[in-house]
Write a protein that holds these residues in place. Structure first.
Motif, PDB file in Angstrom:
ATOM      1  N   ARG A 342       0.855  -1.176   0.000  1.00 35.26           N
ATOM      2  CA  ARG A 342       0.000   0.000   0.000  1.00 35.26           C
ATOM      3  C   ARG A 342       0.895   1.231   0.000  1.00 35.26           C
ATOM      4  NH1 ARG A 342      -4.028  -3.000   3.803  1.00 35.26           N
ATOM      5  NH2 ARG A 342      -5.878  -3.183   2.452  1.00 35.26           N
ATOM      6  N   VAL A 343       0.303   2.375  -0.378  1.00 32.49           N
ATOM      7  CA  VAL A 343       1.080   3.611  -0.397  1.00 32.49           C
ATOM      8  C   VAL A 343       0.403   4.648   0.499  1.00 32.49           C
ATOM      9  CG1 VAL A 343       2.011   3.170  -2.696  1.00 32.49           C
ATOM     10  CG2 VAL A 343      -0.081   4.543  -2.455  1.00 32.49           C
ATOM     11  N   PRO A 344       1.192   5.570   1.036  1.00 34.80           N
ATOM     12  CA  PRO A 344       0.633   6.564   1.947  1.00 34.80           C
ATOM     13  C   PRO A 344      -0.059   7.691   1.211  1.00 34.80           C
ATOM     14  CG  PRO A 344       2.957   6.982   1.620  1.00 34.80           C
ATOM     15  CD  PRO A 344       2.639   5.730   0.841  1.00 34.80           C
ATOM     16  N   VAL A 345      -0.944   8.372   1.908  1.00 34.60           N
ATOM     17  CA  VAL A 345      -1.524   9.634   1.453  1.00 34.60           C
ATOM     18  C   VAL A 345      -1.431  10.625   2.598  1.00 34.60           C
ATOM     19  CG1 VAL A 345      -3.640  10.858   0.801  1.00 34.60           C
ATOM     20  CG2 VAL A 345      -3.143   8.627  -0.194  1.00 34.60           C
ATOM     21  N   LEU A 346      -0.799  11.746   2.326  1.00 41.29           N
ATOM     22  CA  LEU A 346      -0.850  12.899   3.220  1.00 41.29           C
ATOM     23  C   LEU A 346      -1.408  14.048   2.394  1.00 41.29           C
ATOM     24  CD1 LEU A 346       2.560  12.607   5.121  1.00 41.29           C
ATOM     25  CD2 LEU A 346       0.273  12.090   6.015  1.00 41.29           C
ATOM     26  N   ARG A 347      -2.574  14.541   2.783  1.00 39.32           N
ATOM     27  CA  ARG A 347      -3.305  15.528   1.976  1.00 39.32           C
ATOM     28  C   ARG A 347      -3.457  16.821   2.773  1.00 39.32           C
ATOM     29  NH1 ARG A 347      -8.325  17.644   0.716  1.00 39.32           N
ATOM     30  NH2 ARG A 347      -8.919  17.611  -1.508  1.00 39.32           N
ATOM     31  N   PHE A 348      -2.746  17.861   2.349  1.00 44.17           N
ATOM     32  CA  PHE A 348      -2.747  19.153   3.045  1.00 44.17           C
ATOM     33  C   PHE A 348      -3.602  20.144   2.269  1.00 44.17           C
ATOM     34  CE2 PHE A 348      -1.103  23.434   3.598  1.00 44.17           C
ATOM     35  CZ  PHE A 348      -1.024  23.547   4.974  1.00 44.17           C
ATOM     36  N   ASP A 349      -4.601  20.719   2.946  1.00 49.18           N
ATOM     37  CA  ASP A 349      -5.434  21.731   2.296  1.00 49.18           C
ATOM     38  C   ASP A 349      -5.723  22.927   3.206  1.00 49.18           C
ATOM     39  OD1 ASP A 349      -7.273  20.747   4.113  1.00 49.18           O
ATOM     40  OD2 ASP A 349      -8.647  19.928   2.623  1.00 49.18           O
ATOM     41  N   GLY A 350      -4.960  23.028   4.294  1.00 47.25           N
ATOM     42  CA  GLY A 350      -5.128  24.158   5.200  1.00 47.25           C
ATOM     43  C   GLY A 350      -6.207  23.972   6.243  1.00 47.25           C
ATOM     44  N   THR A 351      -6.887  22.833   6.237  1.00 47.82           N
ATOM     45  CA  THR A 351      -7.899  22.543   7.247  1.00 47.82           C
ATOM     46  C   THR A 351      -7.374  21.452   8.179  1.00 47.82           C
ATOM     47  OG1 THR A 351      -8.984  20.828   5.914  1.00 47.82           O
ATOM     48  CG2 THR A 351      -9.706  23.107   5.574  1.00 47.82           C
ATOM     49  N   PRO A 352      -7.981  21.285   9.365  1.00 52.19           N
ATOM     50  CA  PRO A 352      -7.493  20.257  10.292  1.00 52.19           C
ATOM     51  C   PRO A 352      -7.485  18.875   9.660  1.00 52.19           C
ATOM     52  CG  PRO A 352      -9.004  21.742  11.405  1.00 52.19           C
ATOM     53  CD  PRO A 352      -9.084  22.083   9.953  1.00 52.19           C
ATOM     54  N   GLY A 353      -6.429  18.134   9.912  1.00 55.46           N
ATOM     55  CA  GLY A 353      -6.308  16.813   9.325  1.00 55.46           C
ATOM     56  C   GLY A 353      -7.238  15.802   9.968  1.00 55.46           C
ATOM     57  N   ARG A 354      -7.556  14.761   9.200  1.00 52.79           N
ATOM     58  CA  ARG A 354      -8.394  13.679   9.721  1.00 52.79           C
ATOM     59  C   ARG A 354      -7.975  12.368   9.073  1.00 52.79           C
ATOM     60  NH1 ARG A 354     -12.834  11.721   6.739  1.00 52.79           N
ATOM     61  NH2 ARG A 354     -13.091  12.701   4.676  1.00 52.79           N
ATOM     62  N   ASP A 355      -8.461  11.277   9.641  1.00 55.16           N
ATOM     63  CA  ASP A 355      -8.166   9.947   9.124  1.00 55.16           C
ATOM     64  C   ASP A 355      -9.018   9.690   7.886  1.00 55.16           C
ATOM     65  OD1 ASP A 355      -7.621   7.298   8.657  1.00 55.16           O
ATOM     66  OD2 ASP A 355      -8.197   6.597  10.662  1.00 55.16           O
ATOM     67  N   LEU A 356      -8.369   9.474   6.740  1.00 58.22           N
ATOM     68  CA  LEU A 356      -9.063   9.220   5.481  1.00 58.22           C
ATOM     69  C   LEU A 356      -9.341   7.745   5.264  1.00 58.22           C
ATOM     70  CD1 LEU A 356      -6.958  11.590   3.194  1.00 58.22           C
ATOM     71  CD2 LEU A 356      -9.177  12.075   4.243  1.00 58.22           C
ATOM     72  N   GLY A 357      -8.770   6.890   6.102  1.00 60.91           N
ATOM     73  CA  GLY A 357      -8.974   5.464   5.933  1.00 60.91           C
ATOM     74  C   GLY A 357      -8.110   4.882   4.837  1.00 60.91           C
ATOM     75  N   THR A 358      -8.480   3.700   4.376  1.00 57.42           N
ATOM     76  CA  THR A 358      -7.727   2.982   3.353  1.00 57.42           C
ATOM     77  C   THR A 358      -8.600   2.777   2.126  1.00 57.42           C
ATOM     78  OG1 THR A 358      -6.362   1.852   5.000  1.00 57.42           O
ATOM     79  CG2 THR A 358      -6.481   0.858   2.808  1.00 57.42           C
ATOM     80  N   ALA A 359      -8.238   3.403   1.026  1.00 54.14           N
ATOM     81  CA  ALA A 359      -8.964   3.224  -0.233  1.00 54.14           C
ATOM     82  C   ALA A 359      -8.574   1.904  -0.862  1.00 54.14           C
ATOM     83  CB  ALA A 359      -8.664   4.375  -1.186  1.00 54.14           C
ATOM     84  N   ASP A 360      -9.523   1.299  -1.598  1.00 50.00           N
ATOM     85  CA  ASP A 360      -9.219  -0.001  -2.202  1.00 50.00           C
ATOM     86  C   ASP A 360      -8.732   0.128  -3.636  1.00 50.00           C
ATOM     87  OD1 ASP A 360     -11.486   0.561  -3.687  1.00 50.00           O
ATOM     88  OD2 ASP A 360     -12.581  -1.256  -3.110  1.00 50.00           O
ATOM     89  N   THR A 361      -8.337   1.331  -4.038  1.00 56.78           N
ATOM     90  CA  THR A 361      -7.773   1.536  -5.369  1.00 56.78           C
ATOM     91  C   THR A 361      -6.959   2.829  -5.388  1.00 56.78           C
ATOM     92  OG1 THR A 361      -8.295   2.043  -7.686  1.00 56.78           O
ATOM     93  CG2 THR A 361      -9.971   2.596  -6.056  1.00 56.78           C
ATOM     94  N   PHE A 362      -5.872   2.815  -6.153  1.00 60.79           N
ATOM     95  CA  PHE A 362      -5.103   4.043  -6.360  1.00 60.79           C
ATOM     96  C   PHE A 362      -5.942   5.104  -7.084  1.00 60.79           C
ATOM     97  CE2 PHE A 362      -0.347   2.569  -6.391  1.00 60.79           C
ATOM     98  CZ  PHE A 362      -0.537   1.937  -5.167  1.00 60.79           C
ATOM     99  N   ALA A 363      -6.977   4.671  -7.800  1.00 59.97           N
ATOM    100  CA  ALA A 363      -7.789   5.603  -8.581  1.00 59.97           C
ATOM    101  C   ALA A 363      -8.518   6.609  -7.713  1.00 59.97           C
ATOM    102  CB  ALA A 363      -8.776   4.836  -9.452  1.00 59.97           C
ATOM    103  N   ALA A 364      -8.575   6.388  -6.403  1.00 60.62           N
ATOM    104  CA  ALA A 364      -9.166   7.390  -5.510  1.00 60.62           C
ATOM    105  C   ALA A 364      -8.439   8.721  -5.633  1.00 60.62           C
ATOM    106  CB  ALA A 364      -9.129   6.886  -4.073  1.00 60.62           C
ATOM    107  N   HIS A 365      -7.154   8.668  -5.969  1.00 58.93           N
ATOM    108  CA  HIS A 365      -6.402   9.918  -6.170  1.00 58.93           C
ATOM    109  C   HIS A 365      -6.980  10.706  -7.339  1.00 58.93           C
ATOM    110  CE1 HIS A 365      -3.191  12.032  -8.494  1.00 58.93           C
ATOM    111  NE2 HIS A 365      -2.988  12.601  -7.323  1.00 58.93           N
ATOM    112  N   ALA A 366      -7.250  10.038  -8.460  1.00 59.76           N
ATOM    113  CA  ALA A 366      -7.814  10.717  -9.631  1.00 59.76           C
ATOM    114  C   ALA A 366      -9.146  11.358  -9.293  1.00 59.76           C
ATOM    115  CB  ALA A 366      -7.975   9.734 -10.789  1.00 59.76           C
ATOM    116  N   ALA A 367      -9.977  10.647  -8.544  1.00 64.22           N
ATOM    117  CA  ALA A 367     -11.280  11.188  -8.170  1.00 64.22           C
ATOM    118  C   ALA A 367     -11.132  12.428  -7.299  1.00 64.22           C
ATOM    119  CB  ALA A 367     -12.091  10.119  -7.446  1.00 64.22           C
ATOM    120  N   ASP A 368     -10.163  12.421  -6.414  1.00 63.37           N
ATOM    121  CA  ASP A 368      -9.956  13.560  -5.528  1.00 63.37           C
ATOM    122  C   ASP A 368      -9.498  14.795  -6.306  1.00 63.37           C
ATOM    123  OD1 ASP A 368      -9.856  14.428  -2.675  1.00 63.37           O
ATOM    124  OD2 ASP A 368      -7.768  14.847  -3.188  1.00 63.37           O
ATOM    125  N   VAL A 369      -8.570  14.596  -7.237  1.00 66.17           N
ATOM    126  CA  VAL A 369      -8.104  15.721  -8.049  1.00 66.17           C
ATOM    127  C   VAL A 369      -9.258  16.270  -8.890  1.00 66.17           C
ATOM    128  CG1 VAL A 369      -6.524  16.450  -9.872  1.00 66.17           C
ATOM    129  CG2 VAL A 369      -5.745  14.830  -8.126  1.00 66.17           C
TER     130      VAL A 369
END
Length: 389
Positions: A342-369
Motif C-alpha cells: 500500500r502507499v501513503p496519502v498525506l493531503r494538506f489543504d489548510g484545514t485540520p487533518g483527519r483519518d481518510l482510511g484505506t482506499a481499495d484503489t489508487f484511482a481514488a487519487h484521480a477522483a480527488d483531483v
C-alpha cells in the motif's frame, strides 16, 4: 485553483493484502527505513506520517489528513502505479521477462536496430550490468539489453561507443516496431553511461523513457478537456507518453525536482489559472530502493522533510498538496526490485487533518483531483482520500 501531487517514488507503507502473491510478504519501505535508520522527520511527523508508519510519533492534530491507497491493478511497476493514480486500472499486467527476452524478440531488435547482437539479455541491476559488461560493450559495439522484475526493455550504451542520438533511435525502434502486441512492455528505457572501465557512471539526466500509450483517457486528458493546465515535473510525462501533458519539466534528481515544483507552484499561484502540478521524485526508488541503500533512503527523506515547509508556504489559499507513492521499493528487503505495498496519502489543504482510511484503489487519487476542479469522476474510487468520498 491549484492541486499539487508529489510522488515519493517507491515509498510504500507495507500491508498490501496480495503481497505474498508477488513474493513481497513483509515488505514495508517507510516502516523499515524509519525504524532502522531513525531519520529526523519533524515536518512529515507534523503532517501525520506517524499515523501510517510505526516509529514516528502519531501527533494528535496533524496538519494534513492521512490515509492509504491499495493497488488494485495487476503489477507493481511505475507505469502501472501512475496509470492507476490517474484512474486507469490495469486488469492484465504488462509482460515481464524473468528469463530474458525470447530469441525472436532479440533477433527482431537486432535486425531493425542494425546491430549484430546484444549483451546481457537478462534481468539485471543497471549499475551492475554496466560494470560487468561495459568493457565488452565498448570492444564489440553491441548494446547492453536487459530487463528487471518490471515490464521494461532497457538499452545501456556508452556515449563514446553509441552516441546518444543513436541510442535514442534504437529505443524508438524497440518501442514502435519490436515491443508491441504480446510484447508491449510498459517502458523502453535508454540508459546512457560514461567513464572508464571500473568507473562507469550512468548519466541519469540523459535517460529517456519511451512508455506505452495509455489505453484510454486518464486524469491528465480529462483535466485538459476541462480547461485545467497540466504541469508534469520529473518522469510523469514519460510514463503517459505525453498524453494529457501541457508542460513537461525534466529534473536531475530530488533536489532539482523540489525546486522546480516550487517554481511551478509559484507560477500557478501568480497566474490564477486552474492548474494541476504532478511531480515524481525518483531518487527514493532509483538511487536508494533499487540499490538496497537504507541510509541513503533515510537521508533523502530528511532532505524532503526539510523542504516541506517551503512547499507548504508557497501554496495559495484553497490549494491542495498531496504526498503519495506509486509502489514500494523496500531497501531492506531481499532483492533489488519494487515491492507490492500500500502507499501513503498525506493531503494538506489548510484545514485540520483527519483519518481518510484505506482506499481499495489508487484511482481514488484521480477522483480527488477531479473533485477539486469541480469535475465529475466515473470509475473505481471506493474507500477515499478526501472529505465526502
Amino acid at each position: 485553483m491549484l492541486y499539487v501531487t508529489i510522488i515519493l517514488d517507491g515509498a510504500g507503507v507495507g500491508d498490501a493484502p496480495d503481497a505474498q502473491a508477488y513474493g513481497d510478504r513483509g515488505a514495508d519501505t517507510l516502516g523499515h527505513v524509519v525504524r532502522q535508520q531513525r531519520p529526523a522527520l519533524p515536518n512529515l511527523t507534523r503532517w501525520g506520517l506517524g499515523h501510517l508508519v510505526d516509529g514516528l510519533d502519531a501527533v494528535d492534530a496533524p496538519a494534513a489528513s492521512w490515509g492509504r491507497l491499495t493497488e488494485r491493478a495487476a503489477g507493481k511497476d511505475s507505469t502501472t502505479g501512475h496509470w492507476a493514480l490517474a484512474g486507469l486500472v490495469l486488469e492484465t499486467p504488462f509482460p515481464t521477462y524473468p528469463d530474458g527476452f525470447p530469441d525472436d524478440v532479440v533477433a527482431a531488435f537486432c535486425e531493425r536496430a542494425g546491430v549484430d547482437g546484444v549483451l546481457s539479455n537478462a534481468p539485471a541491476s543497471g549499475t551492475t550490468v554496466i560494470a560487468e559488461l561495459g568493457d565488452e560493450h565498448q570492444r564489440t559495439g553491441r548494446p547492453i539489453v536487459y530487463t528487471s522484475a518490471d515490464s521494461v526493455f532497457q538499452i545501456a550504451a556508452h556515449t563514446d561507443t553509441i552516441p546518444l542520438d543513436e541510442l535514442y533511435r534504437m529505443c524508438r525502434v524497440a518501442r514502435k516496431e519490436v515491443m508491441v502486441g504480446e510484447h508491449a512492455v510498459g517502458r523502453v528505457i535508454a540508459r546512457p553511461f560514461e567513464g572508464e572501465p571500473g568507473a562507469y557512471q550512468r548519466i541519469s539526466a540523459k535517460r529517456k523513457d519511451y512508455s506505452l500509450a495509455p489505453h484510454g483517457p486518464a486524469l491528465l486528458d480529462r483535466l485538459q478537456g476541462a480547461g485545467v493546465r497540466t504541469v508534469c515535473v520529473g518522469k510523469i510525462a514519460a510514463l503517459f507518453g505525453g498524453a494529457g501533458v501541457g508542460e513537461e519539466i525534466k529534473t536531475a534528481g530530488n533536489a532539482d525536482g523540489i525546486q522546480k515544483t516550487l517554481a511551478a507552484i509559484r507560477e500557478a499561484a501568480a497566474s490564477g489559472q486552474p492548474t494541476f502540478v504532478w511531480t515524481n521524485l525518483v531518487d527514493f526508488d532509483e538511487l536508494y530502493g533499487h540499490r538496497n541503500d537504507a541510509p541513503g533512503y533515510a537521508a533523502a527523506l530528511e532532505a524532503f522533510d526539510a523542504a516541506l515547509p517551503d512547499l507548504e508556504a508557497a501554496l495559495p489559499p484553497g490549494a491542495v498538496l498531496t504526498l503519495t507513492a506509486d509502489h514500494g521499493n523496500d531497501p531492506t528487503y531481499p532483492g533489488s526490485d519494487h515491492t507490492r505495498e500500500r502507499v501513503p496519502v498525506l493531503r494538506f489543504d489548510g484545514t485540520p487533518g483527519r483519518d481518510l482510511g484505506t482506499a481499495d484503489t489508487f484511482a481514488a487519487h484521480a477522483a480527488d483531483v477531479a473533485r477539486h476542479f469541480g469535475m465529475e469522476w466515473a470509475g473505481p474510487t471506493a474507500g477515499g482520500m478526501s472529505r465526502g468520498v
